[in-house]
Design an enzyme around this catalytic site. Structure first.
Site, PDB file in Angstrom:
ATOM      1  N   HIS A 192       0.831  -1.221   0.000  1.00 18.90           N
ATOM      2  CA  HIS A 192       0.000   0.000   0.000  1.00 18.90           C
ATOM      3  C   HIS A 192       0.863   1.267   0.000  1.00 18.90           C
ATOM      4  CE1 HIS A 192      -3.364  -2.684   1.234  1.00 18.90           C
ATOM      5  NE2 HIS A 192      -2.392  -3.254   1.947  1.00 18.90           N
ATOM      6  N   SER A 196      15.181  22.102 -15.620  1.00 16.33           N
ATOM      7  CA  SER A 196      14.019  22.931 -15.896  1.00 16.33           C
ATOM      8  C   SER A 196      14.495  24.253 -16.482  1.00 16.33           C
ATOM      9  CB  SER A 196      13.262  23.176 -14.591  1.00 16.33           C
ATOM     10  OG  SER A 196      12.496  24.361 -14.673  1.00 16.33           O
ATOM     11  N   LYS A 231      16.287  22.130 -10.458  1.00 17.51           N
ATOM     12  CA  LYS A 231      15.658  20.874 -10.837  1.00 17.51           C
ATOM     13  C   LYS A 231      16.576  19.882 -11.543  1.00 17.51           C
ATOM     14  CE  LYS A 231      11.809  19.991 -10.965  1.00 17.51           C
ATOM     15  NZ  LYS A 231      10.449  19.750 -10.631  1.00 17.51           N
ATOM     16  N   GLU A 243      10.214   8.590 -16.547  1.00 17.96           N
ATOM     17  CA  GLU A 243       8.889   9.175 -16.821  1.00 17.96           C
ATOM     18  C   GLU A 243       8.450   8.858 -18.256  1.00 17.96           C
ATOM     19  OE1 GLU A 243       8.156  13.307 -14.879  1.00 17.96           O
ATOM     20  OE2 GLU A 243      10.308  13.139 -15.234  1.00 17.96           O
TER      21      GLU A 243
END
Ligand code: ARG
Length: 459
Positions: free
Chosen positions: A157, A278, A284, A291
């Site tokens: 979970h 970024s 970043k 992804e």
């Protein structure tokens, strides 16, 4: 003669837009080597059967070789006017060698030709994908060896569950990829029958030798039913199913890497070469590769749904709808191969933050099950032990301490069967080491599994 190889019965030319809409050359040109191999086999068979003269056969084989060279060197001009790879190559052959080129299509149809080319092409690509899977498995096995003892929290979970070893976690993916490779191998073996000779749908009136073409092209034999052979696209469905499942596995792994690299987890750091920054936020470093791999899973699964939906209402035998079968599997294979490659190249450079992993495994009461097991060993029934440890956890949450920090008084106040010795004996190291059986997370087991994998993968 009319411009189109099929133009004899037509009175007016194809609508200009239809010409482009109808063409599949942009998609199927990549099967040129398979198309040429199929034509070579067909020509040799026709000759062996006395259907084509040796002279014509030699001209065809020579012409096809030249065309292969032209395509490889980028000289060949594919045109949408000739629809697809089959007619583009055949028309060029006829340009080069005249009537002999026109004889090549004896006892053949584009329907058995495309079914053959697609199988040959996907057979080759499947071998490449299986190679990529195997490479990724090797990378993971070596990482698992390095991290046989690295302790991290295991989750259910997405909540802290029990400590596990990172090596064990990585080997879980090696197992998945083994099944994935198995699915590709199964699908590939099933599709390895040659449709050539099925012609348009019913076979041909010529005395062909289907075993000869099948053998020449490395198939296990000819297909047994011509109607099935030209309309079967199961092999594309199966390969897309295998690709989708593999992509889903990569996607789950991606999701974990993305989480693990976040500032909130800090379990791992992926190499700069596989991340991007970024344009506005200077701090970043984004895990773009996992992804993207996670994202590509959507289009690969889309390909599976597309082929199932396309074929589901098609009457036998060939229908033009089937031309739509290739774009999605080619796209899926390209993206899956790319995803596997990126993972295989990226993971060896991943930095693992062992101390953070250890600290994370040591908090969140990951050792609670082991405390219950200790009580069971002291004769307490498991359900009672569960209750006692549950109360202990509630006590610790209130006090802001971990289980092993409970003193004797606290233990006795919860239940006199609980002792400070029991809680003091709890450590994440002992938790993992104790799970020392087949399939368990113990470093000992990870090492055994790594040894078995090294043998199997020939590392
Ligand atoms: N380009 C076609 C395809 O990919 C080849 C087969 C065409 N056959 C036909 N009868 N129109 O399906």
């Amino acid at each position: 003669m009319s411009e189109k190889p099929w133009g004899g019965r037509f009175e007016s030319p194809t609508n200009e837009f239809v010409e482009a809409f109808n063409a599949s050359i942009d998609v199927d040109a990549r099967m040129y080597a398979e198309d040429i191999a199929g034509s070579r086999a067909h020509a040799k068979m026709l000759t062996a059967q006395g259907i084509l003269s040796h002279e014509d056969c030699n001209a065809i084989l020579r012409g096809l070789d030249e065309i292969l060279g032209e395509i490889n060197s980028g000289e060949f001009e594919f045109t949408i006017a000739l629809e697809d790879v089959h007619m583009n190559i055949e028309a060029r052959l006829t340009d080069k060698i005249g009537d002999a080129g026109k004889r090549l299509h004896t006892a053949r149809s584009r329907n058995d030709q495309v079914a053959t080319d697609t199988r040959l092409y996907l057979r080759r690509r499947t071998v490449d994908i299986m190679g990529r899977i195997r490479h990724l498995q090797k990378v993971l096995v070596l990482l698992a060896e390095e991290h046989a003892e690295t302790i991290m929290p295991g989750f259910t979970h997405l909540q802290t569950a029990q400590p596990v070893t990172l090596g064990h976690h990585l080997l879980a993916y090696v197992e998945m990829f083994k099944r994935d490779a198995g699915r590709f191998a199964d699908a590939s073996a099933r599709m390895n029958r040659c449709p050539l000779g099925s012609a348009a749908l019913a076979g041909t009136t010529f005395p062909i030798d289907r075993h000869m073409t099948a053998t020449e092209l490395g198939f296990d034999g000819p297909t047994d039913n011509s109607l099935d052979a030209v309309s079967d696209r199961d092999f594309i469905m199966e390969l897309l199913a295998a690709a989708s499942i593999t992509a889903v596995h990569l996607s789950r792994f991606s999701e974990e890497l993305i989480l693990w690299m976040s500032a909130q987890f800090q379990f791992v750091d992926l190499p700069d070469a596989f991340c991007t920054g970024s344009s506005i936020m200077p701090q970043k470093k984004n895990p773009d590769m996992p992804e993207l791999v996670r994202g590509k899973t959507g289009r690969i699964i889309g390909g599976l749904v597309a082929i199932l939906t396309t074929v589901k209402s098609l009457p036998l035998a060939y229908n033009k709808d089937m031309q739509e079968d290739k774009a999605s599997i080619f796209d899926a294979f390209d993206n899956l191969e790319g995803s596997l490659r990126v993972f295989g190249d990226m993971l060896p450079g991943m930095k693992v933050n062992k101390s953070i992993l250890h600290a994370a495994a040591s908090s969140g009461f990951a050792t609670a099950t082991d405390l219950a097991d200790a009580l069971v060993r002291a004769g307490v029934p498991f359900r009672d032990a569960h209750e006692i440890v549950g109360k202990s956890v509630a006590h610790c949450i209130k006090e802001g301490i971990e289980l092993h920090a409970m003193d004797e008084a606290a233990c006795i106040s919860i239940d006199d069967r609980l002792s400070a010795d029991m809680v003091r004996a709890l450590s994440v190291e002992s938790c993992v080491a104790a799970r020392d059986h087949i399939g368990g997370t113990a470093p000992n087991q990870v090492r055994l599994q790594v040894a078995a994998w090294k043998k199997e993968l020939e590392i």
